[in-house]
Design an enzyme around this catalytic site. Sequence first.
Site, PDB file in Angstrom:
ATOM      1  N   TYR A  15       0.792  -1.144  -0.165  1.00  0.00           N
ATOM      2  CA  TYR A  15       0.015   0.120   0.111  1.00  0.00           C
ATOM      3  C   TYR A  15       0.902   1.254   0.115  1.00  0.00           C
ATOM      4  O   TYR A  15       0.453   2.243  -0.133  1.00  0.00           O
ATOM      5  CB  TYR A  15      -0.993  -0.080   1.315  1.00  0.00           C
ATOM      6  CG  TYR A  15      -1.880  -1.205   1.176  1.00  0.00           C
ATOM      7  CD1 TYR A  15      -3.028  -1.239   0.593  1.00  0.00           C
ATOM      8  CD2 TYR A  15      -1.531  -2.350   2.132  1.00  0.00           C
ATOM      9  CE1 TYR A  15      -3.924  -2.307   0.533  1.00  0.00           C
ATOM     10  CE2 TYR A  15      -2.676  -3.259   2.147  1.00  0.00           C
ATOM     11  CZ  TYR A  15      -3.615  -3.325   1.276  1.00  0.00           C
ATOM     12  OH  TYR A  15      -4.472  -4.278   1.331  1.00  0.00           O
ATOM     13  N   HIS A  20      -4.512   6.174  -0.778  1.00  0.00           N
ATOM     14  CA  HIS A  20      -4.947   6.147   0.539  1.00  0.00           C
ATOM     15  C   HIS A  20      -3.918   6.402   1.490  1.00  0.00           C
ATOM     16  O   HIS A  20      -4.122   6.462   2.790  1.00  0.00           O
ATOM     17  CB  HIS A  20      -5.647   4.760   0.655  1.00  0.00           C
ATOM     18  CG  HIS A  20      -7.143   4.796   1.443  1.00  0.00           C
ATOM     19  ND1 HIS A  20      -7.598   5.960   1.427  1.00  0.00           N
ATOM     20  CD2 HIS A  20      -7.751   3.828   1.981  1.00  0.00           C
ATOM     21  CE1 HIS A  20      -8.916   5.632   2.161  1.00  0.00           C
ATOM     22  NE2 HIS A  20      -8.974   4.284   2.217  1.00  0.00           N
TER      23      HIS A  20
END
Length: 188
Positions: A15, A20
């Site tokens: 990630y 995000h």
Amino acid sequence: MIKALVGLGNPGPKYKDTKHNIGFKVIDEVAFKLHLKNPLEKYMSIVFHIKEQDIYLIKPQTFMNNSGIALRQFVEKTKIAPSDILVIYDDMDLPIGTIKMKPNGGSGGHNGVESIIRELRTQEFPRLRIGIGRPASKEEVTNYVLSPFEYKDTPIVKKTIEKASEYAIRSLEEPLEYVMTLCNTKSS
């Protein structure tokens, strides 16, 4: 003045460069600018602590949707009021490159902020929202936030992280209302 900066994101290399995780990127930039090294792992988070000023930089490691669990643990241990914590996160309602601050409010549909509101039982904490734009359709939201920025957006994203880190640092040194006015009146 703010006593803790909390950047929201998801842990792990998978990630690292997703939209995000822009909150994590801002915390990393603040740590770099303040020459902070060797963070600790506590409060279910990666934590930088500036002891002389008793200021914290926090990256919850609980995954985005459970950010509030880590933040509740931090608040319970340090006794820092939620109103003294600046939460930094991505916002699909703002175009890429836009930065806005607000003193409190609802989650705006952001699951990480919703978790914080639920766990701290208050909406009274300031936010630094960083625009990531919106996908073409609602069905694409999860894939959109969990994917990297497009290559063409890289220069503006870097500039935005840089600017957001400056506002975050100023919030540690100056009254929040003043920093908020600066942030919200600049064309970010």
